[in-house]
Motif scaffolding. Structure first.
Motif, PDB file in Angstrom:
ATOM      1  N   THR A   1       6.907   2.686  -4.385  1.00  0.00           N
ATOM      2  CA  THR A   1       6.143   2.926  -3.853  1.00  0.00           C
ATOM      3  C   THR A   1       5.895   2.820  -2.658  1.00  0.00           C
ATOM      4  OG1 THR A   1       4.318   3.738  -5.037  1.00  0.00           O
ATOM      5  CG2 THR A   1       5.654   5.186  -5.397  1.00  0.00           C
ATOM      6  N   MET A   2       5.495   1.650  -2.553  1.00  0.00           N
ATOM      7  CA  MET A   2       4.996   0.900  -1.398  1.00  0.00           C
ATOM      8  C   MET A   2       6.507   0.521  -0.705  1.00  0.00           C
ATOM      9  SD  MET A   2       2.782  -2.761  -0.873  1.00  0.00           S
ATOM     10  CE  MET A   2       5.297  -3.885  -1.633  1.00  0.00           C
ATOM     11  N   THR A   3       7.550   0.780  -1.067  1.00  0.00           N
ATOM     12  CA  THR A   3       8.622   0.265  -0.741  1.00  0.00           C
ATOM     13  C   THR A   3       9.712   1.705   0.653  1.00  0.00           C
ATOM     14  OG1 THR A   3      10.580   1.189  -1.915  1.00  0.00           O
ATOM     15  CG2 THR A   3       9.598  -1.281  -1.862  1.00  0.00           C
ATOM     16  N   ALA A   4       8.868   2.432   0.005  1.00  0.00           N
ATOM     17  CA  ALA A   4       9.108   3.926   1.184  1.00  0.00           C
ATOM     18  C   ALA A   4       8.714   3.529   2.755  1.00  0.00           C
ATOM     19  CB  ALA A   4       8.612   4.689   0.555  1.00  0.00           C
ATOM     20  N   GLY A   5       7.450   2.894   2.360  1.00  0.00           N
ATOM     21  CA  GLY A   5       6.481   3.106   3.570  1.00  0.00           C
ATOM     22  C   GLY A   5       7.359   1.196   4.784  1.00  0.00           C
ATOM     23  N   PHE A   6       8.175   0.016   3.740  1.00  0.00           N
ATOM     24  CA  PHE A   6       8.350  -0.575   4.542  1.00  0.00           C
ATOM     25  C   PHE A   6      10.051  -0.171   4.882  1.00  0.00           C
ATOM     26  CE2 PHE A   6       6.216  -3.796   2.311  1.00  0.00           C
ATOM     27  CZ  PHE A   6       5.933  -4.692   2.985  1.00  0.00           C
ATOM     28  N   THR A   7      10.806   1.248   3.865  1.00  0.00           N
ATOM     29  CA  THR A   7      11.614   1.672   5.380  1.00  0.00           C
ATOM     30  C   THR A   7      11.631   2.449   6.196  1.00  0.00           C
ATOM     31  OG1 THR A   7      12.223   1.808   2.232  1.00  0.00           O
ATOM     32  CG2 THR A   7      14.042   3.115   4.518  1.00  0.00           C
ATOM     33  N   ARG A   8      10.874   2.920   5.982  1.00  0.00           N
ATOM     34  CA  ARG A   8      10.247   3.676   7.570  1.00  0.00           C
ATOM     35  C   ARG A   8       9.960   2.672   8.797  1.00  0.00           C
ATOM     36  NH1 ARG A   8       9.514   8.329   8.476  1.00  0.00           N
ATOM     37  NH2 ARG A   8      10.346   9.290   6.301  1.00  0.00           N
ATOM     38  N   TRP A   9       8.417   1.594   7.893  1.00  0.00           N
ATOM     39  CA  TRP A   9       9.044   0.997   9.175  1.00  0.00           C
ATOM     40  C   TRP A   9      10.301   0.435   9.733  1.00  0.00           C
ATOM     41  CZ3 TRP A   9       5.987  -4.522   7.417  1.00  0.00           C
ATOM     42  CH2 TRP A   9       5.454  -4.131   8.488  1.00  0.00           C
TER      43      TRP A   9
ATOM     44  N   LEU B   1      -1.803   0.109  -6.953  1.00  0.00           N
ATOM     45  CA  LEU B   1      -2.741  -0.762  -6.685  1.00  0.00           C
ATOM     46  C   LEU B   1      -1.959  -2.741  -6.830  1.00  0.00           C
ATOM     47  CD1 LEU B   1      -6.158  -0.241  -5.991  1.00  0.00           C
ATOM     48  CD2 LEU B   1      -3.926   0.369  -4.314  1.00  0.00           C
ATOM     49  N   HIS B   2      -1.434  -2.906  -8.335  1.00  0.00           N
ATOM     50  CA  HIS B   2      -1.370  -3.287  -9.094  1.00  0.00           C
ATOM     51  C   HIS B   2      -0.322  -4.177  -8.609  1.00  0.00           C
ATOM     52  CE1 HIS B   2      -0.953  -5.324 -13.407  1.00  0.00           C
ATOM     53  NE2 HIS B   2      -0.495  -6.403 -12.822  1.00  0.00           N
ATOM     54  N   GLY B   3       1.126  -2.920  -8.414  1.00  0.00           N
ATOM     55  CA  GLY B   3       2.236  -3.051  -8.381  1.00  0.00           C
ATOM     56  C   GLY B   3       2.568  -4.071  -6.495  1.00  0.00           C
ATOM     57  N   SER B   4       1.733  -3.009  -6.113  1.00  0.00           N
ATOM     58  CA  SER B   4       2.038  -3.227  -4.004  1.00  0.00           C
ATOM     59  C   SER B   4       0.832  -4.623  -4.087  1.00  0.00           C
ATOM     60  CB  SER B   4       1.043  -2.553  -3.750  1.00  0.00           C
ATOM     61  OG  SER B   4       1.796  -1.177  -3.400  1.00  0.00           O
TER      62      SER B   4
ATOM     63  N   ASN C   1       1.944   0.588   8.516  1.00  0.00           N
ATOM     64  CA  ASN C   1       3.170   1.148   8.143  1.00  0.00           C
ATOM     65  C   ASN C   1       3.643   1.388   7.076  1.00  0.00           C
ATOM     66  OD1 ASN C   1       4.887   1.198  11.369  1.00  0.00           O
ATOM     67  ND2 ASN C   1       3.789  -0.407  11.406  1.00  0.00           N
ATOM     68  N   VAL C   2       2.924   0.415   6.437  1.00  0.00           N
ATOM     69  CA  VAL C   2       2.935   0.631   5.091  1.00  0.00           C
ATOM     70  C   VAL C   2       2.326   1.640   3.981  1.00  0.00           C
ATOM     71  CG1 VAL C   2       3.463  -1.163   2.936  1.00  0.00           C
ATOM     72  CG2 VAL C   2       4.339  -1.630   4.964  1.00  0.00           C
ATOM     73  N   GLY C   3       0.393   1.111   4.655  1.00  0.00           N
ATOM     74  CA  GLY C   3      -0.604   1.665   4.446  1.00  0.00           C
ATOM     75  C   GLY C   3      -0.265   2.798   4.152  1.00  0.00           C
ATOM     76  N   PRO C   4       0.455   4.323   4.496  1.00  0.00           N
ATOM     77  CA  PRO C   4      -0.137   5.364   4.012  1.00  0.00           C
ATOM     78  C   PRO C   4       0.997   6.232   3.296  1.00  0.00           C
ATOM     79  CG  PRO C   4       0.305   5.053   7.043  1.00  0.00           C
ATOM     80  CD  PRO C   4       0.497   3.766   6.090  1.00  0.00           C
ATOM     81  N   SER C   5       2.510   4.843   3.261  1.00  0.00           N
ATOM     82  CA  SER C   5       2.786   5.225   1.477  1.00  0.00           C
ATOM     83  C   SER C   5       2.216   4.851   0.569  1.00  0.00           C
ATOM     84  CB  SER C   5       3.992   4.881   1.676  1.00  0.00           C
ATOM     85  OG  SER C   5       4.155   3.467   2.270  1.00  0.00           O
ATOM     86  N   LEU C   6       1.119   3.795   0.482  1.00  0.00           N
ATOM     87  CA  LEU C   6       0.394   3.698  -0.378  1.00  0.00           C
ATOM     88  C   LEU C   6      -1.157   4.527  -0.803  1.00  0.00           C
ATOM     89  CD1 LEU C   6      -0.116   0.190  -0.969  1.00  0.00           C
ATOM     90  CD2 LEU C   6       1.504   0.988  -1.790  1.00  0.00           C
ATOM     91  N   LEU C   7      -1.136   4.906   0.237  1.00  0.00           N
ATOM     92  CA  LEU C   7      -1.963   6.000  -0.774  1.00  0.00           C
ATOM     93  C   LEU C   7      -1.494   7.761  -0.628  1.00  0.00           C
ATOM     94  CD1 LEU C   7      -4.254   5.372   2.676  1.00  0.00           C
ATOM     95  CD2 LEU C   7      -5.080   4.828   1.099  1.00  0.00           C
ATOM     96  N   ARG C   8      -0.539   7.902   0.158  1.00  0.00           N
ATOM     97  CA  ARG C   8      -0.156   9.056  -1.078  1.00  0.00           C
ATOM     98  C   ARG C   8      -0.145   8.858  -1.890  1.00  0.00           C
ATOM     99  NH1 ARG C   8       3.239   9.069   4.157  1.00  0.00           N
ATOM    100  NH2 ARG C   8       4.482   8.131   3.941  1.00  0.00           N
ATOM    101  N   ALA C   9       0.977   7.776  -2.633  1.00  0.00           N
ATOM    102  CA  ALA C   9       1.602   7.561  -3.427  1.00  0.00           C
ATOM    103  C   ALA C   9       0.375   7.973  -4.601  1.00  0.00           C
ATOM    104  CB  ALA C   9       2.074   6.265  -3.917  1.00  0.00           C
TER     105      ALA C   9
END
Ligand SMILES: [Fe+2]
Ligand SMILES: [Fe+2]
Length: 310
Positions: free
Chosen positions: A152-160, A213-216, A256-264
């Motif tokens: 799920t973290m990679t979604a933030g990276f792609t957008r960024w 949290l663990h994976g990211s 840029n990446v934090g919001p996708s973690l919170l959403r996930a």
């Protein structure tokens, strides 16, 4: 490398989730493409012209991939006997095919980074190898939650990486820039697979939220440890200018990446809820017209628009 002979995870602790239903994914298929960037032998590890911190930060993330991605493949394949839906089985084949090509290419890049100035990074690779070996002894549910979380973290990276491509890659090494962007384009293409695999085998909310949290932070943590090691080698770690630059780069990462973690981490989250960036969709569409054996054209990092390179 992870050992094939390692004891399998505790699959008996996981059973198919009777409530799981496959939902259509946003893409028609998960395409396993050639991922064969021909990095120059004299590639400069400090490839970001205005930020040595950014160079070492992304080099650090690259260092994790030949340990993370084989582990993702092995743990996901262990779940296959529990997956009844043929569409998800097919998605898993695409997922493993893409991840398999990613880490082979990252390994080639990492060898160049070590050879061209940073052989000390091998010690961090050894630590990661031990860490992923330990992770493989955890329950399959924990591993699949980790996988779903990391992915799920990679979604933030792609957008960024696609919407702020000029800020990140403008004027920088076209091989590294194109390589990272294509990796994240494919991460978004297969974004539903680790989540679906977890949901088909467990679906428990709290485990999945912890997995985010663990994976990211496991992956980010090792990447940042490698970055610190390279900055130490340069004699830059602890210098006021470096620490300011680090604060700026870490701020951009979190923003840029934090919001996708919170959403996930929200109950009911599904990666299908996130609209994919238009540039990512354009890239996938344009790639269909590329000849099967043609090398992927590089991004024009001198063009402020940095269009899809097909
Ligand atoms: Fe990947
Ligand atoms: Fe992935």
């Amino acid at each position: 490398m992870l050992k094939e002979s390692r004891e399998p995870a505790m699959t008996e602790a996981v059973a198919p989730n009777p409530k799981y239903r496959y939902e259509p994914k946003p893409v028609d298929e998960i395409v396993v493409r050639a991922f064969n960037f021909d990095f120059p032998d004299d590639l400069d590890p400090k490839w970001a012209k205005n930020s040595v911190v950014r160079s070492h930060m992304f080099n650090g993330f690259s260092l994790t991939m030949p340990y993370l991605e084989p582990y993702l493949i092995q743990s996901t394949r262990q779940a296959l006997p529990l997956i009844k839906d043929e569409r998800l089985q097919e998605d898993i084949r695409g997922f493993c095919g893409q991840e398999g090509r990613h880490y082979v290419c990252h390994r080639r890049l990492n060898e160049l980074i070590k050879k061209n100035g940073y052989p000390e990074l091998v010690e961090i690779e050894q630590r990661m190898e031990r860490s992923y070996a330990r992770l493989q002894t955890r329950s399959l549910e924990t591993q699949l939650a980790y996988n779903a979380g990391f992915e799920t973290m990679t979604a933030g990276f792609t957008r960024w990486m696609t919407t702020k491509r000029w800020a990140l890659w403008g004027g920088n090494c076209p091989w590294i820039s194109s390589f990272w962007v294509m990796h994240m384009v494919e991460e978004t293409e297969h974004k539903t697979v680790a989540y679906d695999t977890y949901m088909a085998c467990s679906g428990r909310y709290l485990r999945r939220a912890i997995g985010v949290l663990h994976g990211s932070f496991h992956v980010l943590g090792y990447g940042l440890i490698a970055m610190r090691e390279a900055l130490r080698k340069d004699g830059l770690w602890g210098q006021p200018g470096t620490m300011l630059e680090l604060a700026r780069e870490m701020g951009a990462l979190l923003w840029n990446v934090g919001p996708s973690l919170l959403r996930a981490m929200r109950p009911g989250h599904n990666p299908r809820c996130d609209e994919d960036p238009q540039w990512q969709k354009d890239w996938v569409k344009a790639h269909k017209h590329l000849a099967p054996d043609a090398p992927v054209p590089l991004l024009d990092t001198s063009d402020p628009d940095m269009p899809v390179p097909f």
